[in-house]
Design a protein around this motif. Sequence first.
Motif, PDB file in Angstrom:
ATOM      1  N   SER A  49       0.827  -1.214   0.000  1.00  0.00           N
ATOM      2  CA  SER A  49       0.000   0.000   0.000  1.00  0.00           C
ATOM      3  C   SER A  49       0.858   1.259   0.000  1.00  0.00           C
ATOM      4  O   SER A  49       0.364   2.351   0.260  1.00  0.00           O
ATOM      5  N   ILE A  50       2.164   1.108  -0.289  1.00  0.00           N
ATOM      6  CA  ILE A  50       3.056   2.275  -0.415  1.00  0.00           C
ATOM      7  C   ILE A  50       3.555   2.377  -1.856  1.00  0.00           C
ATOM      8  O   ILE A  50       3.503   3.439  -2.472  1.00  0.00           O
ATOM      9  N   GLU A  51       4.018   1.239  -2.414  1.00  0.00           N
ATOM     10  CA  GLU A  51       4.582   1.244  -3.773  1.00  0.00           C
ATOM     11  C   GLU A  51       3.495   1.477  -4.825  1.00  0.00           C
ATOM     12  O   GLU A  51       2.340   1.150  -4.615  1.00  0.00           O
ATOM     13  N   GLY A  52       3.928   2.082  -5.936  1.00  0.00           N
ATOM     14  CA  GLY A  52       2.986   2.310  -7.036  1.00  0.00           C
ATOM     15  C   GLY A  52       1.901   3.315  -6.679  1.00  0.00           C
ATOM     16  O   GLY A  52       0.829   3.341  -7.274  1.00  0.00           O
ATOM     17  N   GLY A  53       2.187   4.171  -5.702  1.00  0.00           N
ATOM     18  CA  GLY A  53       1.186   5.137  -5.226  1.00  0.00           C
ATOM     19  C   GLY A  53       0.547   4.601  -3.968  1.00  0.00           C
ATOM     20  O   GLY A  53      -0.033   3.513  -3.971  1.00  0.00           O
ATOM     21  N   THR A  54       0.653   5.348  -2.876  1.00  0.00           N
ATOM     22  CA  THR A  54       0.144   4.865  -1.592  1.00  0.00           C
ATOM     23  C   THR A  54      -1.372   4.673  -1.626  1.00  0.00           C
ATOM     24  O   THR A  54      -2.052   5.175  -2.525  1.00  0.00           O
ATOM     25  N   ALA A  55      -1.870   3.972  -0.616  1.00  0.00           N
ATOM     26  CA  ALA A  55      -3.318   3.798  -0.483  1.00  0.00           C
ATOM     27  C   ALA A  55      -4.004   5.170  -0.494  1.00  0.00           C
ATOM     28  O   ALA A  55      -5.038   5.362  -1.140  1.00  0.00           O
ATOM     29  N   GLU A  56      -3.393   6.118   0.204  1.00  0.00           N
ATOM     30  CA  GLU A  56      -4.001   7.446   0.322  1.00  0.00           C
ATOM     31  C   GLU A  56      -4.043   8.162  -1.030  1.00  0.00           C
ATOM     32  O   GLU A  56      -5.015   8.845  -1.351  1.00  0.00           O
ATOM     33  N   ILE A  57      -2.979   7.966  -1.832  1.00  0.00           N
ATOM     34  CA  ILE A  57      -2.976   8.570  -3.172  1.00  0.00           C
ATOM     35  C   ILE A  57      -4.074   7.929  -4.027  1.00  0.00           C
ATOM     36  O   ILE A  57      -4.784   8.605  -4.766  1.00  0.00           O
ATOM     37  N   GLN A  58      -4.236   6.611  -3.917  1.00  0.00           N
ATOM     38  CA  GLN A  58      -5.293   5.948  -4.701  1.00  0.00           C
ATOM     39  C   GLN A  58      -6.670   6.487  -4.303  1.00  0.00           C
ATOM     40  O   GLN A  58      -7.531   6.713  -5.146  1.00  0.00           O
ATOM     41  N   LEU A  59      -6.871   6.669  -2.992  1.00  0.00           N
ATOM     42  CA  LEU A  59      -8.165   7.192  -2.536  1.00  0.00           C
ATOM     43  C   LEU A  59      -8.375   8.618  -3.055  1.00  0.00           C
ATOM     44  O   LEU A  59      -9.489   8.998  -3.413  1.00  0.00           O
ATOM     45  N   ASN A  60      -7.286   9.397  -3.101  1.00  0.00           N
ATOM     46  CA  ASN A  60      -7.398  10.739  -3.695  1.00  0.00           C
ATOM     47  C   ASN A  60      -7.837  10.651  -5.149  1.00  0.00           C
ATOM     48  O   ASN A  60      -8.712  11.401  -5.600  1.00  0.00           O
ATOM     49  N   VAL A  61      -7.199   9.730  -5.897  1.00  0.00           N
ATOM     50  CA  VAL A  61      -7.517   9.600  -7.327  1.00  0.00           C
ATOM     51  C   VAL A  61      -8.981   9.198  -7.498  1.00  0.00           C
ATOM     52  O   VAL A  61      -9.705   9.761  -8.330  1.00  0.00           O
ATOM     53  N   ILE A  62      -9.432   8.237  -6.690  1.00  0.00           N
ATOM     54  CA  ILE A  62     -10.833   7.799  -6.788  1.00  0.00           C
ATOM     55  C   ILE A  62     -11.763   8.974  -6.497  1.00  0.00           C
ATOM     56  O   ILE A  62     -12.715   9.244  -7.239  1.00  0.00           O
ATOM     57  N   ALA A  63     -11.469   9.687  -5.408  1.00  0.00           N
ATOM     58  CA  ALA A  63     -12.355  10.784  -5.000  1.00  0.00           C
ATOM     59  C   ALA A  63     -12.435  11.865  -6.086  1.00  0.00           C
ATOM     60  O   ALA A  63     -13.509  12.365  -6.415  1.00  0.00           O
ATOM     61  N   ARG A  64     -11.293  12.172  -6.664  1.00  0.00           N
ATOM     62  CA  ARG A  64     -11.264  13.262  -7.635  1.00  0.00           C
ATOM     63  C   ARG A  64     -11.712  12.814  -9.017  1.00  0.00           C
ATOM     64  O   ARG A  64     -12.525  13.474  -9.661  1.00  0.00           O
ATOM     65  N   ARG A  65     -11.148  11.702  -9.501  1.00  0.00           N
ATOM     66  CA  ARG A  65     -11.373  11.340 -10.904  1.00  0.00           C
ATOM     67  C   ARG A  65     -12.630  10.504 -11.104  1.00  0.00           C
ATOM     68  O   ARG A  65     -13.257  10.589 -12.155  1.00  0.00           O
ATOM     69  N   VAL A  66     -12.948   9.659 -10.133  1.00  0.00           N
ATOM     70  CA  VAL A  66     -14.114   8.781 -10.320  1.00  0.00           C
ATOM     71  C   VAL A  66     -15.354   9.419  -9.707  1.00  0.00           C
ATOM     72  O   VAL A  66     -16.416   9.446 -10.313  1.00  0.00           O
ATOM     73  N   LEU A  67     -15.220   9.949  -8.508  1.00  0.00           N
ATOM     74  CA  LEU A  67     -16.397  10.466  -7.804  1.00  0.00           C
ATOM     75  C   LEU A  67     -16.619  11.955  -8.070  1.00  0.00           C
ATOM     76  O   LEU A  67     -17.617  12.513  -7.641  1.00  0.00           O
ATOM     77  N   ASP A  68     -15.658  12.572  -8.755  1.00  0.00           N
ATOM     78  CA  ASP A  68     -15.820  13.970  -9.141  1.00  0.00           C
ATOM     79  C   ASP A  68     -16.012  14.884  -7.929  1.00  0.00           C
ATOM     80  O   ASP A  68     -16.807  15.827  -7.968  1.00  0.00           O
ATOM     81  N   LEU A  69     -15.314  14.595  -6.863  1.00  0.00           N
ATOM     82  CA  LEU A  69     -15.384  15.480  -5.695  1.00  0.00           C
ATOM     83  C   LEU A  69     -14.414  16.646  -5.891  1.00  0.00           C
ATOM     84  O   LEU A  69     -13.427  16.531  -6.609  1.00  0.00           O
ATOM     85  N   PRO A  70     -14.716  17.795  -5.263  1.00  0.00           N
ATOM     86  CA  PRO A  70     -13.926  19.003  -5.543  1.00  0.00           C
ATOM     87  C   PRO A  70     -12.475  18.910  -5.054  1.00  0.00           C
ATOM     88  O   PRO A  70     -12.162  18.189  -4.122  1.00  0.00           O
ATOM     89  N   ASP A  71     -11.617  19.688  -5.704  1.00  0.00           N
ATOM     90  CA  ASP A  71     -10.183  19.707  -5.412  1.00  0.00           C
ATOM     91  C   ASP A  71      -9.883  20.882  -4.477  1.00  0.00           C
ATOM     92  O   ASP A  71      -9.971  22.046  -4.866  1.00  0.00           O
ATOM     93  N   LEU A  72      -9.537  20.580  -3.244  1.00  0.00           N
ATOM     94  CA  LEU A  72      -9.332  21.630  -2.240  1.00  0.00           C
ATOM     95  C   LEU A  72      -8.188  22.560  -2.622  1.00  0.00           C
ATOM     96  O   LEU A  72      -8.325  23.780  -2.530  1.00  0.00           O
ATOM     97  N   THR A  73      -7.065  21.985  -3.087  1.00  0.00           N
ATOM     98  CA  THR A  73      -5.921  22.837  -3.449  1.00  0.00           C
ATOM     99  C   THR A  73      -6.307  23.807  -4.556  1.00  0.00           C
ATOM    100  O   THR A  73      -5.928  24.980  -4.526  1.00  0.00           O
ATOM    101  N   GLY A  74      -7.050  23.311  -5.547  1.00  0.00           N
ATOM    102  CA  GLY A  74      -7.479  24.160  -6.646  1.00  0.00           C
ATOM    103  C   GLY A  74      -8.367  25.298  -6.148  1.00  0.00           C
ATOM    104  O   GLY A  74      -8.193  26.453  -6.553  1.00  0.00           O
ATOM    105  N   ILE A  75      -9.307  24.973  -5.260  1.00  0.00           N
ATOM    106  CA  ILE A  75     -10.223  25.981  -4.742  1.00  0.00           C
ATOM    107  C   ILE A  75      -9.453  27.048  -3.965  1.00  0.00           C
ATOM    108  O   ILE A  75      -9.658  28.249  -4.149  1.00  0.00           O
ATOM    109  N   LEU A  76      -8.528  26.599  -3.132  1.00  0.00           N
ATOM    110  CA  LEU A  76      -7.778  27.553  -2.310  1.00  0.00           C
ATOM    111  C   LEU A  76      -6.884  28.427  -3.188  1.00  0.00           C
ATOM    112  O   LEU A  76      -6.722  29.618  -2.921  1.00  0.00           O
TER     113      LEU A  76
END
Lengths: 409, 384
Positions: free
Chosen positions: A378-405
């Motif tokens: 869950s670290i190599e090839g992108g951590t678990a947390e990075i995968q969850l970020n990708v799912i949230a942003r790219r699949v679930l279309d949730l907003p990007d906090l860094t972009g908003i700020l």
Amino acid sequence: MSGEFKQFRLETRDWLERNCPASMRAPMPPEEVVWGGRDAEFVNPDSKLWLERMAARGWTCPTWPAEFGGGGLNPAQAGILAEELARIDARPPLTSFGISMLGPVLLEYGTLEQKLEHLPKIVRGEIRWCQGYSEPGSGSDLASLNTRADLQDGYYLINGSKVWTSYADKADWIFCLVRTDFEAPKHQGISFVLFDMASEGVSTRPIKLISGSSPFCETFFDNVKAPAANIVGRLNDGWTIAKRLLQHERTMISGFGLAGGQAEGGGASETTLESIAMRYRGDKGRLSNPVLRDRIAQFKIDSEAFALTSRRSAEESTGGGPNHISSMLKYYGCELNKRRCELLLEAAGNRALGWEGEGFDEEELSLAREWLRSKANSIEGGTAEIQLNVIARRVLDLPDLTGILREKR
Amino acid sequence: MAASMLLSEEQQLLRESARGFCREQAPISLHRKLRDSRDPDGFDRDLWRRMVDLGWSGMAVPEEFGGYGFGHLGLGLVLQETGRTLVDSPLIATVLLGANAILELGSDRQKAEILPRVVAGELLLAFALDEGALHDPARIEATAFATENGYALNGAKTFVLDGHVADRIIVVARVNDGSNGAGALGLFLIDAAAPGLEITRTIMVDGRNSANLHLSNVQVSADRRLGESATSPADLDRMLDIARVGLAAEMLGSIEEVFERTLDYLRQREQFGVPIGAFQALQHRAAEMYSEIELSKSLLRAALAALDDPVSDHRRIAKLASAAKAKLSEVFFLVSNEGIQMHGGIGMTDEFDIGFFLKRARVAQQFLGDAGFHRDRYAALHSF
């Protein structure tokens, strides 16, 4: 099934029967995995024979076009080949990052010259590749990488260092992310370059891990020269290729999650989680620890659901390559494998905690090592947390906090 | 080769039309209305008529008995859509349980007599199995004593879905005919108006119909025993597994709906000047739910396909049915809880619909066996 496919299946079965050596139909111990390369080692001489026969048909890379050495099979034929290989428990003739990662992106983004130069050698297992991605200061924030490539007299001069480079000490070539524009925003100044690890100025140092093994290296580049033609895709557009390759890598890593998917076959295998748990407790017919029994059942159900999801994803993406579901499969597959390893420790109790020596058999010693190794999943090839970020942003279309700020500033 | 995990064009069309129908004609507001008005039937008879007209009552019934032969996958797709808007209808009790019990366990004569009437919407059925607080098909204490021309039923049944509106009720009992002692199971189709049958409606948290039955010397003729002979526990299980998978399909629809509503809310609701869906703490939990739902879908699809596959043996169906019911129960639990939490205060209000899904989740989790029941069964089926 159409006659054409039936014919293909019969011919394939017949060819495999005649050409797959008997010892290649037995479970593969880790030291017999064939990685290929200039210094390829064949612990079992049959492995060499099996590789040569399969490579001659292009069946180490069944769906790659024949003009680049591949098998030229369509997805249906490749599926039949996989089924027929599974039917006789045939080992994979070749395992390599060239097959699972570089090849697919070269096919998509490489020039004809690049394809002709590199793909056939991957098919035949002649060149072993490694992946130059992470750097000491660039882990999850991969795009912040600093290894630089400066153009001089038709060559890129490469300086910097990589880390967690799998088997860099054994690899012949590297596909490497380098910064070619230091002024542009971080994602827009990266290029994807290929070069020979035997080049002057390349050095590697294996990293010893908690499991005792050293699959990863530190890799250093000191004025390494790479021909300018070795950039894949457009200059400074390497991030596009890097991300695409990551999808292939994630699909490959998610395969770890299939390790526990024995539910389907469901045989009385000696190596299933439940049979190990029962063996160490002297149980017959029913696992005596009800809590462990419940958790193993839950794990097996999730494994079965995961295997079905991998299959569904493959069916849904026919021809299109990996899709965004690859992040979900990577995340879940790795969590499943970690769960499996933890359950194995519980199943075997203290017998799973031996480190070395005479007091334990080989299977027992492998349990602790495999468990420790699994923590990297869950670290190599992108951590678990990075995968969850990708799912949230790219699949679930949730907003990007860094972009908003950034916009608010 | 294993069956495809993808839907055919015909199946996709069926799902789309079912979705459209539920959105337009059976929205959640109808569920709210039935609850608020304490409707004596607990469902809308006019809506049921329209569902019958669409063929939903005969989806999995073979054409020879008046049905439409869309298979269990066809019925599953419809149930998935009714789960999205929490449709109260006889689809579960009459079709998934009742018709299915007759189809699986009845004699040809019984099938020919009853199934066409169910498909035509003329007959409502209920299925009376459990007797305590939990689903437990192994614990049947109701008895059927052989009489001169039939049986006399005694005992009590709990949580009988649609028990108070059904025309006929299928009662599971242990048969004592003097020959093989007590033990063999029998399923009896009794009239809801039969003397000695006392029906008490129980109001459940999800608003669905449920009833307790008390049977005291209820007379039933021998030709009303399904199959007119003993039903083995394995046969009963096979029939229950079909219902468990169908129920899991309905649960998946509800889960998808809660999840989509919750995602919408995460995108819209602003706090600290940004949509709350931009916060990583919530994003990761949403991504985990997404993963669990994807796995649930695959398991359900495989289970439905196995039901329709003529070569799948019962052991494989049983494993998939228990895997699906266990997994869907866990995921419905997770998603219904997160749905409330992520909606914050408004999710706690009765005025807002999300709470209906939480209530439905717990009842559906229990119905036909909760996650623990099915993990235990799954382990036993895998010999550990």
